[in-house]
Design a protein around this motif. Sequence first.
Motif, PDB file in Angstrom:
ATOM      1  N   LEU A 338       0.913  -1.202  -0.279  1.00 20.73           N
ATOM      2  CA  LEU A 338       0.090   0.185  -0.243  1.00 20.73           C
ATOM      3  C   LEU A 338       0.537   1.531   0.517  1.00 20.73           C
ATOM      4  N   CYS A 341       2.600   1.848  -3.443  1.00 20.30           N
ATOM      5  CA  CYS A 341       1.432   2.327  -4.560  1.00 20.30           C
ATOM      6  C   CYS A 341       0.861   3.534  -4.286  1.00 20.30           C
ATOM      7  N   THR A 342       0.809   4.008  -2.972  1.00 21.95           N
ATOM      8  CA  THR A 342       0.161   5.397  -2.534  1.00 21.95           C
ATOM      9  C   THR A 342       1.922   5.634  -3.265  1.00 21.95           C
ATOM     10  N   ASN A 345       1.783   6.707  -6.957  1.00 15.54           N
ATOM     11  CA  ASN A 345       0.769   6.708  -7.583  1.00 15.54           C
ATOM     12  C   ASN A 345      -0.030   5.320  -8.767  1.00 15.54           C
ATOM     13  N   PRO A 347      -2.444   2.282  -8.927  1.00 13.68           N
ATOM     14  CA  PRO A 347      -3.064   1.650  -8.008  1.00 13.68           C
ATOM     15  C   PRO A 347      -3.715   0.076  -8.010  1.00 13.68           C
ATOM     16  N   ARG A 363      -9.040  -5.380  -1.882  1.00  7.55           N
ATOM     17  CA  ARG A 363      -9.317  -4.577  -2.525  1.00  7.55           C
ATOM     18  C   ARG A 363      -8.935  -3.299  -1.577  1.00  7.55           C
ATOM     19  N   ASN A 366     -11.357   2.042   1.592  1.00  6.11           N
ATOM     20  CA  ASN A 366     -11.406   3.476   0.849  1.00  6.11           C
ATOM     21  C   ASN A 366     -10.551   4.336   0.846  1.00  6.11           C
ATOM     22  N   THR A 367      -9.608   3.019  -0.238  1.00 11.20           N
ATOM     23  CA  THR A 367      -8.699   3.370  -1.226  1.00 11.20           C
ATOM     24  C   THR A 367      -9.214   2.518  -2.596  1.00 11.20           C
ATOM     25  N   VAL A 369      -7.004   1.556  -4.090  1.00  9.29           N
ATOM     26  CA  VAL A 369      -6.013   0.591  -4.084  1.00  9.29           C
ATOM     27  C   VAL A 369      -5.981  -1.320  -4.708  1.00  9.29           C
TER      28      VAL A 369
END
Length: 421
Positions: A338, A341-342, A345, A347, A363, A366-367, A369
């Motif tokens: 996570l 990915c953050t 950028n 997903p 999944r 709340n993201t 990703v």
Amino acid sequence: MPSEIVLDELQTAAEAVELDREVAATLRDTGLVSVLPAHGGLWTVLPAGRVGAVQIGDLLVRVVPKEKVGLSRLLFLLGYAINPGFRPDDVVGEEKDDLFAALGESLTRHCERALDRGALNGYVHVEEALRTVRGRIRVGDQMTRRPGMLLPLEVAYDDFTVDIPENRILRAAVRLMMQVPRLSEGVRERLAHVDSKLEGVSALRFGAPLPAWTESRLNERYGPALRLAEIILRNMSAEAGLGQQVVASFVVNMATVFENFVTTALREALDKYPGETRGQYEAYLDEPELGYGKINQVKMYVDIVHSVNRVPAIVFDAKYKAASDSGTYPNADHYQMLAYCTALNVPRAWLVYAGSGEKRKRRISNTAVSIMEFPVDVSQHPEALLERVQTLADQAFGEFTQRKGPQRFTPWPAGKTGGVL
């Protein structure tokens, strides 16, 4: 003192055994196992995150991989990570419990085939001082080293000789293997015969970088022997230890082996698609502070990143971990992905685990990703293993193009890699 200790890579408990103090210290220094004192002068021997074998006098200690990976699979993973041209038949040897005997037999067979028509000769560039002219005179060196002197002459020439990198690697591996105590007399005699065929080849200094060689039509028959020899020279040691005993070890870190294999295999599998695949991709988790630049940023090294148009598009991370009884993996892996990915950028990220099972999508709440768990069974035949990695590459890039929609790909200026418009 026992004659053999066999441990599973994931083993967490073992009965205490009797060892000489010097043997315990030497065994600990190999890095294969941890050796801790127990009650009554006994010692507890447990895996230390590596696999392989160590021979100290009459004692053999083996740590086997969690997936019961045989010798040929282990050597294939090691070899392919270094050279994608590594073929499955390069490591087809005797699948025995005794790793040293299997390595000795395999190396002997490949070297005998390589030298069946005699040792290979080639041109080697030589620079030396002679009393006669040979090749060309190195005028600059002559004036610097011997100002005002006519002799000797600093010359450079190409010598057609048996003392080439390929033969140096083979002879170094053969001589190292001959020091291993668990070889049969038959194998030892055959290795000595191989060594005699390499008369005139200079020895490699222990610990020195291996000389570079390039596969070609001329040295094609040497290929399998050279690849196996390089693995032996990089991962095995044999030296005088306690008294007259020889300590031999072949120790590898399976987490590193798996990560290197996945990186190389994915790079090859993604080569047909636009973009560039890089291992240990440098990234930062946070934004730079005003006035400090990147000095105080949280640096990350992502296992594998495939970029398109020089922008990260697909993220992979290789994990040599076992699933729990319920089939789940450590949640820290997902936190890590996570973060990747953050920061990049992206997903979607792919967690590549060493094990059997099916792909699973998670999944993140709340993201936007999603993290894909993709097991790769390293106990498979090499061809099936590479097919599995190719499936991973195809699915990862296919999902990337679906997210981006219909696009037209054009080559990058460099030519090989490409991007999207």
